[in-house]
Design an enzyme around this catalytic site. Sequence first.
Site, mmCIF file in Angstrom:
data_model
loop_
_atom_site.group_PDB
_atom_site.id
_atom_site.type_symbol
_atom_site.label_atom_id
_atom_site.label_comp_id
_atom_site.label_asym_id
_atom_site.label_seq_id
_atom_site.Cartn_x
_atom_site.Cartn_y
_atom_site.Cartn_z
ATOM 1 N N CYS A 18 -6.062 3.056 4.858
ATOM 2 C CA CYS A 18 -7.351 4.018 4.975
ATOM 3 C C CYS A 18 -8.371 3.265 4.598
ATOM 4 O O CYS A 18 -8.729 3.288 3.315
ATOM 5 C CB CYS A 18 -6.995 5.230 4.016
ATOM 6 S SG CYS A 18 -8.745 6.342 4.120
ATOM 7 N N CYS A 71 -11.222 5.079 2.429
ATOM 8 C CA CYS A 71 -10.962 5.711 1.119
ATOM 9 C C CYS A 71 -9.654 5.569 0.694
ATOM 10 O O CYS A 71 -9.309 4.282 0.405
ATOM 11 C CB CYS A 71 -11.581 7.123 0.832
ATOM 12 S SG CYS A 71 -10.728 8.321 2.126
ATOM 13 N N SER A 72 -8.960 6.488 0.685
ATOM 14 C CA SER A 72 -7.529 6.237 0.079
ATOM 15 C C SER A 72 -6.385 7.483 0.446
ATOM 16 O O SER A 72 -5.636 7.819 -0.094
ATOM 17 C CB SER A 72 -7.523 6.424 -1.510
ATOM 18 O OG SER A 72 -8.315 7.516 -1.871
ATOM 19 N N CYS A 73 -6.899 7.937 1.824
ATOM 20 C CA CYS A 73 -6.167 8.979 2.288
ATOM 21 C C CYS A 73 -4.658 8.465 2.458
ATOM 22 O O CYS A 73 -4.369 7.500 2.987
ATOM 23 C CB CYS A 73 -6.598 9.488 3.488
ATOM 24 S SG CYS A 73 -8.287 10.123 3.441
#
Lengths: 103, 199
Positions: B104, B107-109
């Site tokens: 991702c 972000c951090s999905c």
Amino acid sequence: MNGIHDLGGMHGLGPINPEQNEPVFHEDWEKRAFGLFAATFVFTGYTVDEFRHYIEKIPPAHYLEGSYYEHWLYSFEGALIKYGHITRDELDARIAQLQSGGH
Amino acid sequence: MAKPHAGTPEPDPAIRVRALESILTEKGLIDPKALDALVETFETKIGPRNGAKVVAKAWVDAEYKKRLLADATAAIKELGFSGLQGEDMVVVENTPDVHNLIVCTLCSCYPWPTLGLPPVWYKAAPFRARAVSEPRSVMKEFGTELPETTEVRVWDTTAELRYLVLPERPPGTEKMTEEQLAALVTRDSMIGVTKAKAP
């Protein structure tokens, strides 16, 4: 929105250094921050996109230096203030109280 | 937005969290016990063992695999895994010719119901920056070297859509049970930085 969060392809950030046998949380405060994520979603009704929007507004240096759950804190604070659940002054006062050892 | 206090250090995050939690609790907006329960669920119940069950089932059940590749969200739900940050899933299959890697960049999905919460390196800048531009060198840091002839596909996860890699079933596992196979499926192999473990 273009910005520091748009990291794909950026150079010079170094090795990945995966941690072996990593715990789910590293610090107790991270657990509380994680719990607040779901809890605040429930009563603010804000969306994941909005949640990210606040993270993407973090100043670039803070963004790169801060840890993942610190990013979340900016988002909670931003959204909770926007929706009128808390005020900046209220939060700053409580932080100051806790920093001076109060409970 | 949260005031960045330009030029001054931020208060300790542990203090900031306590401040928020105490104010919200006093206002009756949150229940600290509900937070405890949520944290415990993600520490003990939701993690990559869930994803490993999905992969192992796909390895032994061709019909399930077909459903998984056609509609991952529904097929994963058949095993009881669904919900927050896994509402829309796509499973990408590794073969001798194609290797998939998820990231991702923004972000951090990450697919929580099948993999739990992401490791720190997945959320950190180096992986997010490099996975899309030099995936082979990233994989090398995890000890994975692919033949030049293998095509590498990198999937950039979004807030709406989460990917899960279906690793190749390792050779020499023909007689293993589904449960034994699941033990070979690591978190890293479902992100795509490694292959499944050899038996």
